[in-house]
Design an enzyme around this catalytic site. Structure first.
Site, short mmCIF file in Angstrom:
data_model
loop_
_atom_site.label_atom_id
_atom_site.label_comp_id
_atom_site.label_asym_id
_atom_site.label_seq_id
_atom_site.Cartn_x
_atom_site.Cartn_y
_atom_site.Cartn_z
N GLU A 143 -36.09 13.80 -22.31
CA GLU A 143 -36.69 13.90 -20.88
C GLU A 143 -35.84 14.84 -19.83
OE1 GLU A 143 -36.92 9.73 -19.75
OE2 GLU A 143 -39.62 10.43 -18.80
N GLU A 185 -39.88 4.67 -25.37
CA GLU A 185 -39.80 3.22 -24.22
C GLU A 185 -40.49 2.79 -24.42
OE1 GLU A 185 -39.69 6.96 -23.59
OE2 GLU A 185 -37.83 7.01 -21.95
C1 3H9 Z 1 -35.22 5.27 -21.36
O1 3H9 Z 1 -34.31 6.13 -22.02
C2 3H9 Z 1 -35.66 5.22 -20.12
C3 3H9 Z 1 -35.86 6.53 -19.46
O2 3H9 Z 1 -37.17 6.85 -19.34
C4 3H9 Z 1 -35.35 7.01 -18.35
C5 3H9 Z 1 -35.84 5.67 -17.49
C6 3H9 Z 1 -35.35 6.17 -15.82
N1 3H9 Z 1 -28.72 2.49 -25.06
O3 3H9 Z 1 -29.98 1.61 -33.93
P1 3H9 Z 1 -28.18 1.94 -34.14
C7 3H9 Z 1 -27.26 1.21 -29.06
S1 3H9 Z 1 -34.41 3.63 -22.42
C8 3H9 Z 1 -27.26 1.18 -25.68
O4 3H9 Z 1 -28.27 1.17 -34.70
P2 3H9 Z 1 -29.04 4.56 -35.59
C9 3H9 Z 1 -26.76 0.33 -30.55
O5 3H9 Z 1 -27.58 -1.62 -30.37
C10 3H9 Z 1 -33.87 4.67 -23.67
N2 3H9 Z 1 -27.07 0.99 -26.97
O6 3H9 Z 1 -27.88 3.55 -34.87
C11 3H9 Z 1 -26.04 -0.10 -32.14
O7 3H9 Z 1 -25.13 -1.15 -31.15
P3 3H9 Z 1 -24.14 -2.02 -32.28
C12 3H9 Z 1 -35.04 5.14 -24.44
C13 3H9 Z 1 -27.73 1.95 -27.69
O8 3H9 Z 1 -28.15 6.09 -36.06
C14 3H9 Z 1 -25.29 1.27 -32.20
O9 3H9 Z 1 -26.22 2.24 -30.70
N3 3H9 Z 1 -34.36 4.98 -26.07
C15 3H9 Z 1 -28.97 2.55 -26.98
O10 3H9 Z 1 -29.99 3.42 -37.00
C16 3H9 Z 1 -25.69 2.49 -32.69
O11 3H9 Z 1 -27.50 2.10 -32.99
C17 3H9 Z 1 -34.48 4.29 -26.94
O12 3H9 Z 1 -35.44 3.63 -26.69
C18 3H9 Z 1 -28.94 2.94 -25.98
N4 3H9 Z 1 -30.03 3.55 -25.80
O13 3H9 Z 1 -30.40 4.79 -34.43
C19 3H9 Z 1 -33.62 4.88 -28.08
N5 3H9 Z 1 -29.71 3.45 -28.49
O14 3H9 Z 1 -23.93 -0.80 -33.22
C20 3H9 Z 1 -32.92 3.42 -28.32
C21 3H9 Z 1 -28.31 2.59 -29.07
O15 3H9 Z 1 -23.21 -2.36 -31.63
N6 3H9 Z 1 -32.43 4.17 -29.83
N7 3H9 Z 1 -27.40 2.02 -29.18
O16 3H9 Z 1 -25.37 -2.23 -32.33
C22 3H9 Z 1 -32.52 3.90 -30.91
O17 3H9 Z 1 -33.83 4.45 -31.68
C23 3H9 Z 1 -31.31 4.42 -32.19
O18 3H9 Z 1 -29.98 3.38 -31.76
C24 3H9 Z 1 -31.18 5.86 -32.98
C25 3H9 Z 1 -29.86 5.69 -33.30
C26 3H9 Z 1 -32.06 6.56 -33.32
C27 3H9 Z 1 -31.20 5.96 -31.63
#
Ligand code: 3H9
Length: 705
Positions: free
Chosen positions: A110, A130
Site C-alpha cells: 500500500e 491481510e
Molecule cells: C498490514 O500490513 C495491514 C495494512 O493493511 C495496514 C493497516 C493500517 N510483522 O515468515 P518468516 C516475522 S498487515 C511482524 O519466517 P520468510 C516472523 O514472525 C501485514 N513480524 O520469513 C518471523 O519471526 P521469527 C500484512 C513479522 O522469509 C520473521 O519475521 N503482511 C512480520 O519465510 C521471519 O518471517 C503480511 O501478512 C510482520 N509483518 O517470509 C506479511 N512478517 O523469526 C507477513 C514477518 O521470530 N509476512 N515477521 O519467527 C510474511 O508473509 C513473511 O514473513 C515474508 C518473509 C514473506 C515477509
C-alpha cells in the site's frame, strides 16, 4: 547519512534523496519505521540537493506490511500511521519512487501504491495478504488497487491474499519498470529520468477509469461473492474486502478511504482476526525446536529413495521431483512399478494441461525419476522414505534390509501414520539416522508433515528433515512417538465420540452437520466415505459383527464414495453426500441388537463431545511431551485436518472457551454418557484449577538443554 529513527536513515545520492529502512529481519513497518519515513519525507522535500526521492529497504525484503505484533496494542491506529506515511508520499512535491525487492506486502505494498512510481527486481513479489490475518488492507489498498487493476482482478488478489510476480505487476500497471542488476542504481537512474523528462507525479487517487465497468455492472460484486462462497465460508474478512471495494466504486476517494478504515477496525477487533494472527505466529513457531538450535548442522539431500509406488509413495516422490531432486522409487513387481510411475506421469500431464506447469517441466521431472525392483538401487541415496503397507513386521524387514544397503549417513525414514518408530529403528545398526516422516494424503498436495522424533534420532537428522520439509513446501511439525502421533491420535478421540453418537443418539447427517457447521470441510462420516470404509476392515476379524455398523456397511458392498455409497449415497460423478434410509435402518438395528435405547441429544452437546474429547486428548499429548507446544497441535490440525483457521486451532479455541468451562462440561458429559474417555485429563484439570491456558503451558523438561 542521517539517522532519522532507529530504523530509517536518509542520504542524497546523485541528486536523489534516498530514504532507507533497515528493520531486521523483514523490515516490518513498526512504529519507528513509520515515524522515520514521515520525518524523512519532510527532510527530502525541503532538501535542495534532492530532486526526487527513492524509498529503499535494506536486507532481504521491501516492507512486508505493518508489524503484526503491534495489532495487540490498542493505540495501533494512532499517529504515526501507515495511512499518514502514504498521504505524505502521495502528496510530495517531488517524484517518489519505490524500489521493491523481496516482498512488498500488505501495508508495504500500500505504501508503494502511494508512491508516484514503482520499480522492482525480477524476483520481487507484490500482494495484499491481510485477508490471511482476518483483516482487510487498511491503508488504502482496497481503494487504490482497483483503480489500477480493475475491480475483478483486485478482488481476486485481495480475497485470496496471494501475491503476484514482478512480471505480472508490470503487465498490470502496478510496476513501472523491472530493474535487472543493482536495484538502488536502477531506481536512481529511473528517478533522474523522471526529473529530466519532467514526468508527472502520478497519483493513483486521481484516476478512476478502471472503476467504470463495475459502476455500470454492480452485479459483479454478487457474482464474485458467489464464486468465493465455498472457500471463504466462516471467514469475515473476504466480505469486508468486497464491501470496501463496493465503497471504492460508489464513493469519492476520501470517503472510500474512511469506509475502508471503518471496516478495517471492525475486522481488527473480531475474534477471527485475533485467531488468524495467533496462527500466523503459531505456524512460524512450529519451526523452532528448543534443543535443536538454528545452527545445528544438516546433511545435504541430493538424491532420494522411496520404497513403495502406491498412492503415498507416488505423492511423496512428486514433492521431490517438483524441486528437481532425483528420486529412485522401488517396488516389488514390474506391474506395480509401472502403475505407480504411470500415475505420477498422468498427474503431471494433467497439471500441464491446466497450464500450471509446462510440458518441459513434465519432461524434466520425469527424467529425474528412476524405477527399480531391488532395494540395492538405494545404495547411494541421501534419504530413504519407506511407504509400504502399514504393517509392523513388513516395515521391520524393510528397515533391516536397507540398513545393510544404504550408505553411511543416509537417513532412513518411515512414512508410518501410527507405528512405533523406536521399534523400527531398533532393527537397524543406526537408530540415530531413523526418523518418521508422516506425509498426509494426497502427499503431493497436503502441506502438513509430522516429523516423528524417535528416542535415538539425532539432532542433525531432525534438523535436516525440518529443513528438507520446508524446502519441498511442507509445514513440518516435530512430534514424539505414540500410536497415531498427534494428528491421528486426536482424530481417533473424535471418531470414537462420533461412533458412539451414531450408536446411541443421532444419524450421520446430524452428526456431520455439527462438524461442518463448526467449520470443518466435512464431518466424520463423509470423511470416512471419502477415505473408504474398507481401510483397516477385516471381514473375519471384526468383533461384534451384528452391532458393528461399519462391518454391516462393508459386507453390503457400501465401501464409500468409490462404490457410490457408504454412510451416504453418492450420485455418479458427485461428491455430495445424500442420506440413505437403508443405512439409517442398519444403524437403528445395530443399536437394538446392542441393547441400546437411543436418546435425543442437542447439537451443542454433540459438538462438545467431539471437540472437547479432542481437547482432552491434546492435553494428554502435551503432558506426555508428544507435542512440544500447544500451538504445534493447532498447526497440525489446521494443515492436516481442515480445522477452521478462523478459530485459531484446537488448543487456542479451548483457551477462548476457558479450560474451567471445558473441564466442567467434560465432567458432566462423562457422567451422563458413562464414558471414561470424557473424564478430564490431569493436565486439563491442573491448568483449569490454576486459571491457566494451554498457551501458558510449556513442558520442555524432557529435552536436553
Ligand atoms: C498490514 O500490513 C495491514 C495494512 O493493511 C495496514 C493497516 C493500517 N510483522 O515468515 P518468516 C516475522 S498487515 C511482524 O519466517 P520468510 C516472523 O514472525 C501485514 N513480524 O520469513 C518471523 O519471526 P521469527 C500484512 C513479522 O522469509 C520473521 O519475521 N503482511 C512480520 O519465510 C521471519 O518471517 C503480511 O501478512 C510482520 N509483518 O517470509 C506479511 N512478517 O523469526 C507477513 C514477518 O521470530 N509476512 N515477521 O519467527 C510474511 O508473509 C513473511 O514473513 C515474508 C518473509 C514473506 C515477509
Amino acid at each position: 547519512m542521517k539517522k532519522l529513527s532507529q530504523s530509517v536513515s536518509y542520504e542524497v545520492k546523485d541528486g536523489v534523496g534516498v530514504l532507507i529502512s533497515n528493520n531486521p529481519p523483514v523490515n516490518a513497518m513498526s512504529y519507528h519505521v513509520r515515524q522515520g519515513l514521515i520525518d524523512g519525507l519532510e527532510m527530502a522535500q525541503s532538501d535542495e540537493n534532492a530532486q526526487a526521492i527513492v524509498l529503499h529497504c535494506e536486507g532481504r525484503t521491501f516492507f512486508p506490511g505493518m508489524d503484526i505484533t503491534e495489532f495487540a496494542n490498542p493505540n495501533v491506529l494512532e499517529a504515526p500511521t501507515t495511512t499518514g506515511v502514504i498521504e505524505k508520499l502521495e502528496g510530495a512535491s517531488k517524484p517518489v519512487i519505490a524500489a521493491i525487492h523481496g516482498t512488498a506486502l500488505g501495508g508495504g505494498f500500500e505504501t508503494a501504491l502511494g508512491c508516484h512510481y514503482r520499480v522492482a527486481t525480477p524476483s520481487a513479489k507484490l500482494g495484499l495478504p491481510e485477508v490471511k490475518l482476518g483483516i482487510l488492507p487498511g491503508a488504502g489498498g482496497t481503494v487504490r488497487l482497483p483503480r489500477v487493476l480493475g475491480v475483478q482482478k483486485a478482488l481476486e488478489m485481495m480475497t485470496s491474499g496471494n501475491p503476484i510476480s514482478a512480471g505480472q505487476a508490470l503487465a498490470g500497471g502496478l510496476v513501472d519498470e523491472i530493474v535487472e542488476g543493482d536495484l538502488l542504481a536502477g531506481a536512481l537512474a529511473f528517478a533522474k529520468n523522471v526529473v529530466s523528462e519532467n514526468k508527472p507525479l502520478v497519483r493513483i487517487r486521481d484516476s478512476d477509469d478502471k472503476l467504470e465497468d463495475a459502476r455500470e455492472n454492480r452485479a459483479i460484486f454478487d457474482d464474485f461473492r458467489k464464486s468465493i462462497a465455498r472457500k471463504t465460508r466462516g471467514f469475515k474478512a473476504p466480505e469486508a474486502i468486497i464491501r470496501s471495494v463496493e465503497g471504492t466504486v460508489s464513493l469519492p476517494f476520501d470517503e472510500a478511504l474512511r469506509n475502508e478504515r471503518d471496516l478495517f477496525v471492525e475486522c481488527l477487533k473480531s475474534p477471527e482476526a485475533k485467531a488468524q494472527q495467533y496462527f500466523f505466529f503459531a505456524e512460524r513457531g512450529a519451526r523452532k525446536i528448543p534443543d535443536v538450535p538454528k545452527d545445528t548442522p544438516t546433511r545435504a539431500i541430493q538424491k532420494v529413495g522411496v520404497i513403495g509406488a502406491g498412492t503415498m509413495g507416488g505423492g511423496i516422490t512428486m514433492n521431490f521431483l517438483n524441486r528437481e531432486i532425483p528420486v529412485t522409487i522401488v517396488e516389488t513387481s514390474q506391474e506395480a512399478l509401472d502403475r505407480g510411475l504411470g500415475i505420477i506421469e498422468k498427474n503431471y500431464a494433467s497439471t500441464a494441461k491446466k497450464g500450471r506447469i509446462t510440458e518441459d517441466d513434465v519432461k524434466t521431472r520425469m527424467s529425474l525419476l528412476t524405477g527399480a525392483l531391488e532395494l540395492e538401487a538405494l545404495a547411494d541415496v541421501d534419504i530413504v522414505i519407506e511407504a509400504v503397507f502399514e504393517d509392523m513386521d513388513l516395515k521391520k524387514t524393510v528397515f533391516e534390509k536397507i540398513d545393510g544397503i544404504c550408505k553411511p549417513g543416509c537417513i532412513l525414514a518411515s512414512n508410518t501414520s501410527y507405528l512405533n518408530i523406536n521399534e523400527i529403528a531398533a532393527m537397524t545398526s543406526r537408530p540415530q539416522d531413523v526418523i518418521g516422516l508422516h506425509f498426509f494424503s494426497p502427499a503431493n498436495i497436503m502441506r502438513l508433515l509430522e516429523v516423528v522424533r524417535g528416542d535415538e534420532t539425532s539432532k542433525e537428522v531432525l534438523a535436516t528433515c525440518m529443513k528438507m520439509g520446508a524446502h519441498i513446501g511442507k509445514i513440518a511439525v516435530v512430534v514424539g512417538v505414540c500410536r497415531g502421533f498427534v494428528g491421528n491420535r486426536i482424530l481417533g478421540a473424535r471418531m470414537r465420540q462420533s461412533d458412539d453418537l451414531l450408536k446411541k443418539n443421532a444419524m450421520p447427517k446430524e452428526i456431520d452437520k455439527v462438524v461442518f457447521d463448526f467449520g470443518f470441510p466435512m464431518g466424520s462420516f463423509a470423511m470416512r466415505d471419502l477415505a473408504g470404509l474398507d481401510i483397516g476392515w477385516e471381514r473375519d476379524k471384526t468383533p461384534d459383527k451384528d452391532t458393528n455398523i461399519r462391518h454391516q456397511l462393508c459386507t453390503r458392498g457400501r465401501l464409500g464414495q468409490k462404490t457410490g455409497g457408504g454412510f451416504y449415497d453418492y450420485e455418479a460423478g458427485s461428491r455430495v453426500p445424500v442420506p440413505n434410509a437403508e443405512v439409517e435402518q442398519i444403524i437403528l438395528d445395530a443399536s437394538e441388537k446392542a441393547g441400546v435405547t437411543r436418546k435425543e441429544i442437542s447439537g451443542e452437546d454433540m459438538l462438545k463431545r467431539m471437540v472437547y474429547a479432542m481437547v482432552n486428548e491434546a492435553a494428554k499429548i502435551l503432558d506426555e511431551g508428544i507435542a512440544l507446544r500447544a500451538s504445534h497441535i493447532d498447526v497440525i490440525w489446521v494443515y492436516g485436518y481442515g480445522w477452521p483457521i478462523y478459530r485459531g486451532g484446537l488448543t487456542y479455541y479451548a483457551d477462548q472457551i476457558g479450560l474451567d468451562n471445558i473441564v466442567a462440561d467434560l465432567e458432566r458429559l462423562s457422567t451422563e454418557y458413562n464414558d471414561p474417555e470424557l473424564e478430564p485429563a490431569p493436565l486439563l484439570r491442573e491448568l483449569a484449577k490454576e486459571g491457566k491456558t494451554f498457551r501458558d503451558y510449556v513442558r520442555l523438561d524432557h529435552l536436553e538443554a
